[in-house]
Scaffold this motif. Structure first.
Motif, PDB file in Angstrom:
ATOM      1  N   UNK A   1      39.439 -78.700  55.626  1.00 31.23           N
ATOM      2  CA  UNK A   1      38.494 -79.300  54.652  1.00 31.23           C
ATOM      3  C   UNK A   1      39.228 -79.859  53.381  1.00 31.23           C
ATOM      4  N   UNK A   2      40.114 -79.426  53.099  1.00 29.52           N
ATOM      5  CA  UNK A   2      40.877 -79.732  51.851  1.00 29.52           C
ATOM      6  C   UNK A   2      41.783 -80.838  51.975  1.00 29.52           C
ATOM      7  N   UNK A   3      42.140 -81.333  53.254  1.00 29.44           N
ATOM      8  CA  UNK A   3      43.080 -82.478  53.510  1.00 29.44           C
ATOM      9  C   UNK A   3      42.242 -83.872  53.178  1.00 29.44           C
ATOM     10  N   UNK A   4      41.051 -83.724  53.232  1.00 33.07           N
ATOM     11  CA  UNK A   4      40.126 -85.070  52.847  1.00 33.07           C
ATOM     12  C   UNK A   4      39.745 -85.061  51.166  1.00 33.07           C
ATOM     13  N   UNK A   5      40.126 -84.224  50.337  1.00 28.83           N
ATOM     14  CA  UNK A   5      39.790 -83.945  48.919  1.00 28.83           C
ATOM     15  C   UNK A   5      40.267 -85.110  48.163  1.00 28.83           C
ATOM     16  N   UNK A   6      41.512 -85.581  48.326  1.00 29.88           N
ATOM     17  CA  UNK A   6      42.312 -86.465  47.632  1.00 29.88           C
ATOM     18  C   UNK A   6      42.660 -87.480  48.636  1.00 29.88           C
ATOM     19  N   UNK A   7      42.426 -88.713  48.426  1.00 27.88           N
ATOM     20  CA  UNK A   7      42.585 -89.933  49.334  1.00 27.88           C
ATOM     21  C   UNK A   7      43.762 -90.708  48.698  1.00 27.88           C
ATOM     22  N   UNK A   8      44.021 -90.474  47.428  1.00 30.27           N
ATOM     23  CA  UNK A   8      44.983 -91.340  46.852  1.00 30.27           C
ATOM     24  C   UNK A   8      46.526 -90.386  46.370  1.00 30.27           C
ATOM     25  N   UNK A   9      47.465 -91.103  46.646  1.00 32.86           N
ATOM     26  CA  UNK A   9      48.598 -90.600  46.331  1.00 32.86           C
ATOM     27  C   UNK A   9      49.120 -90.375  45.133  1.00 32.86           C
ATOM     28  N   UNK A  10      48.655 -91.065  44.059  1.00 33.55           N
ATOM     29  CA  UNK A  10      49.210 -90.810  42.625  1.00 33.55           C
ATOM     30  C   UNK A  10      48.130 -90.110  41.805  1.00 33.55           C
TER      31      UNK A  10
END
Length: 174
Positions: free
Chosen positions: A152-161
């Motif tokens: 579930x956490x893998x989709x929390x942040x979709x930006x690298x920076x």
């Protein structure tokens, strides 16, 4: 920490700082393995191994990264000491605390392939993970939620920076 007779914020900060010193202890032990009986291990003592900015991060901001890092570094230490079950138990605790522990998994795979680590000792990792989930299961958290938390956490942040100042244009790189 809210069950202890201290202000929760103070408890969290003290706990974070304590793990900074545990992390420092394992860094010291690693350095002492490489340089036994030499003065080089001196800077690796618990009070010096963790840079001042990390200690401030733990004590001032209450960051808890030293918790998983102490167990991850402890796991590497026990790998080097040829204590595979304890090493994998420590890595299992680190994994239960934070997903970034997966960066140690290629090392474990390499050690298993080179017969430097018995593959059965890897069973300690999921075993520890499940054991640490028992309190949450006892208060009614669904097993599906507990065992899918990292997915579930893998989709929390979709930006690298995450809006960090970086050079992204071609002209800025020249």
């Amino acid at each position: 920490m809210s069950y202890l007779p201290v202000t929760p914020l103070i408890g969290i900060k003290v706990l974070s700082a304590a793990f900074d010193f545990l992390l420092g202890y394992f860094v010291y032990r690693l350095v002492a393995l490489r340089y036994p009986g030499k003065w080089v291990a001196g800077p690796g003592r618990g009070d010096h191994a963790v840079p001042a900015d990390r200690r401030v991060n733990a004590s001032m901001w209450g960051q808890a990264d030293a918790m998983y890092a102490a167990f991850a570094v402890g796991g590497v230490y026990f790998l080097l000491c040829k204590r595979p079950w304890l090493a994998c138990a420590f890595i299992g605790i680190a994994f239960a605390l934070k997903l970034q522990t997966v960066f140690l998994f290629p090392l474990l795979l390499l050690l298993v392939l080179r017969r430097g680590l018995p593959w059965k000792s890897l069973l300690a990792i999921p075993l520890v993970y499940v054991v640490l989930d028992i309190p949450a299961l006892l208060i009614g958290t669904s097993p599906a939620q507990l065992f899918s938390v990292y997915v579930a956490q893998t989709g929390t942040f979709d930006l690298l920076t995450l809006n960090a100042p970086t050079c992204t244009s071609t002209s800025a790189r020249r």
